[in-house]
Every structure is written in structure tokens, then in C-alpha cells.
Write an enzyme that holds these catalytic residues in place. Structure first.
Site, PDB file in Angstrom:
ATOM      1  N   SER A 164       7.719  16.780  39.115  1.00 46.84           N
ATOM      2  CA  SER A 164       8.444  15.633  39.429  1.00 46.84           C
ATOM      3  C   SER A 164       7.792  14.661  40.634  1.00 46.84           C
ATOM      4  O   SER A 164       6.620  14.369  40.507  1.00 46.84           O
ATOM      5  CB  SER A 164       9.974  16.103  39.563  1.00 46.84           C
ATOM      6  OG  SER A 164      10.621  14.705  39.262  1.00 46.84           O
ATOM      7  N   ASP A 263      12.825  14.619  28.346  1.00 42.88           N
ATOM      8  CA  ASP A 263      12.560  14.078  29.887  1.00 42.88           C
ATOM      9  C   ASP A 263      12.470  12.815  29.567  1.00 42.88           C
ATOM     10  O   ASP A 263      11.680  12.276  28.787  1.00 42.88           O
ATOM     11  CB  ASP A 263      11.689  14.936  30.693  1.00 42.88           C
ATOM     12  CG  ASP A 263      11.192  14.393  31.933  1.00 42.88           C
ATOM     13  OD1 ASP A 263      12.208  13.361  32.498  1.00 42.88           O
ATOM     14  OD2 ASP A 263      10.399  14.911  32.449  1.00 42.88           O
TER      15      ASP A 263
END
Length: 320
Positions: A164, A263
């Protein structure tokens, strides 16, 4: 009635709230846990916390896999890892990050240095990037007298990685390595980016077209790095922006990009992978997509079959 100095000055939901007295209330994040110097009972990985620098204050959690007598003299790959958390939550010392690193280190048989960089907004971006660069230079310098690294580390197999926001940091570190290099002429072998946090003003693929400034990836960057030149299209956040540095300058010779189907950052990761392949970069690029899963599932739900499989793939990348 709240005192005047506890009035809210700003919010970055769902992550945190900033008060007028300068204090910050974090609304998310796993609890902090101690290291396991005598081995984690599940993975038999040892860990300890070290200070990299007092000024600036940077620390790390260091991991060493269980070594058999035959392994004791072997040198192991080195991984410098950058945790996720939108640049503003989580920690190298948190429960989820420690569980994840124990599993990865056990499978990959690597020495890992998980960097505890300073978080925004108390330390606005680009502080996190500078802390991680400092940590990289420390690991590869003669100032590094850490015995686990010096006794067991193989600097010919030097990796960086992150998830991330940590994957965003890893990309930017690899770009900087490509132009500035590391101490002692250490060469970066490979970088892995899992669910990288990249964004931009113009929609990509199936990303929403309207109200983009209200989306979490946009709000996080603008809240934590107000001074970024180009805003959300700064190359640190949008590495494929027109006029940005060529991806061909990325350091290292191997790259793994991993995305998750559900995502919201998926499209960015796919685009980054495709443009890396077309950039003229001389290295080898690998790609993984996990169907039916969302952002950072392998850390937040690390005991599922798909999480275990992804961690195995990351481990095999570090073993090659």
C-alpha cells in the site's frame, strides 16, 4: 463540553482526527506488540527492535529466520520493508505487521528490516520518504554494526518491498536508488510492490470519473502532503504522469507488482505494471492478481488460504 484546545481542526476519515492543540487521534490501526527475541512460537522467527538513528528518530524491527546448523554459515537475502497505513497509521511494531513479517521471513529465509518511519500529519510528507531513504543508507553503510545483518546478510541479494503506502515508498526508493545509488556500491536486486498506493487526477480504467477529490486516495495525499508540487499528480503519487521521471530509471533488475481484484487501487497497479514493461527498463517484471480479494487482505486476513498463497509467492520472489 470539550475544552477549546480539544476542538477539531481537521479530519482525515476513516484514519484520524487532528485537534487545534496539535494532538492527533488515530481511529484505526492494530495494537503494538513486543518483538520475539527468543523466537515466535508459530514461525520460529526471532525479532528485535533496533535504533537506526536518534536524529532523526528512526527505528526498525529486525527479523531473523530459524537457522539449522547447516544454514548457520549461509548468507541470507536482505529485505528492507516499508509498512502500509496511508502514511499516517500503523507501525512496524504492530500486531498485523509483525504477524505478516514473521510468516514472510519464515518462508523466504531472509533477514528483514521493517522500518519505523515517522507518520504524518505530525511529520508531514515527505518525511516518511526521507526516513526510509536514511534507513536504506544506514543498512548499506559501514555505520551498520548490527550483528544479525553483518553475520548473516548477503548484500548481493538486496531487496526492498512494501504494501500500500509502503509499496509507494518502495517504488520511490527504487527510483532514487536508480539515480543516486546506495552506500558501498550495494546493488538493489529486486523490489516488490503489493497493492501499491498510486493515484492521479484523471481516471484510469473503471475508476470513478466524478467527485474524484472526495475519494480516499485523493483526500489522503492532499491532506498529508499539501505542499506536493502538482498535487495528486506529483510523480511520487502518480509515477506514470506525463512529464514525470522515466520508469526506465528504476533501480534493480527484478520487480514484482501485485494487485487485488476488489481493491480501488487495482487499476493503478495494472497500469503501472503495463507501463513498466513498455518503459525500456532492462529488468524482469512479474505480475500477480488475486481474484475476489480487497486491499491488503494478506495482512489483515493473513490466515486465509489466498493470503498464505500470496505470501508464498512473495517469498519465492525473494528466494530467486
Amino acid at each position: 463540553m470539550a475544552s477549546i484546545n480539544k476542538e477539531v481542526a481537521g479530519e482525515l476519515l476513516p484514519f484520524l482526527r487532528v485537534f487545534k492543540d496539535g494532538s492527533v487521534e488515530r481511529l484505526m490501526g492494530a495494537p503494538i506488540v513486543p518483538p520475539s527475541p527468543d523466537q515466535d512460537p508459530e514461525t520460529e522467527v526471532s525479532s528485535k527492535d533496533i535504533s537506526i538513528s536518534q536524529h532523526p528518530p528512526i527505528s526498525a524491527r529486525l527479523y531473523l529466520p530459524k537457522l539449522s546448523q547447516s544454514d548457520d554459515q549461509k548468507k541470507l537475502p536482505i529485505l528492507v520493508y516499508f509498512h502500509g497505513g496511508a502514511f499516517c497509521i500503523e507501525s512496524a511494531f504492530s500486531l498485523t505487521e509483525t504477524k505478516y513479517m514473521n510468516n514472510l521471513v519464515s518462508l523466504a529465509k531472509v533477514i528483514a528490516i521493517s522500518v519505523e518511519y515517522r507518520l504524518a500529519p505530525e511529520h508531514p510528507l515527505p518525511t516518511a520518504y526521507e526516513d526510509c531513504w536514511f534507513a536504506l543508507q544506514w543498512v548499506t553503510s559501514h555505520d551498520n554494526k548490527e550483528p544479525w545483518i553483518s553475520n548473516h546478510g548477503d548484500f548481493d541479494r538486496f531487496f526492498i518491498g512494501g504494501d500500500s503506502a509502503g509499496a509507494n515508498i518502495a517504488h520511490n526508493m527504487a527510483m532514487r536508488i536508480g539515480t543516486e545509488g546506495l552506500n558501498n556500491n550495494i546493488k538493489l536486486l529486486g523490489t516488490y510492490l503489493t497493492h501499491p498506493y498510486f493515484w492521479g487526477s484523471k481516471p484510469v480504467g473503471s475508476e470513478p470519473v466524478v467527485d474524484r477529490e472526495q475519494l480516499v486516495p485523493y483526500r489522503v495525499w492532499s491532506f498529508l502532503y499539501e505542499s506536493a508540487a502538482g498535487g495528486i499528480d506529483n510523480p511520487m503519487m502518480n509515477p506514470v504522469v506525463e512529464g514525470g521521471p522515466s520508469l526506465a530509471k528504476l533501480g534493480g533488475s527484478r520487480l514484482l507488482v501485485s494487485v487485488a481484484e476488489k481493491d480501488e487501487l487495482r487499476e493503478r497497479g495494472v497500469l503501472y505494471y503495463n507501463l513498466m514493461k513498455e518503459s525500456g527498463w532492462k529488468g524482469e517484471v512479474e505480475f500477480i492478481e488475486v481474484e475476489g480479494e480487497d486491499h491488503a487482505f494478506h495482512i489483515l486476513n493473513f490466515e486465509t488460504e489466498k493470503a498464505k498463497n500470496l505470501i508464498k509467492r512473495l517469498a519465492s520472489f525473494l528466494q530467486k
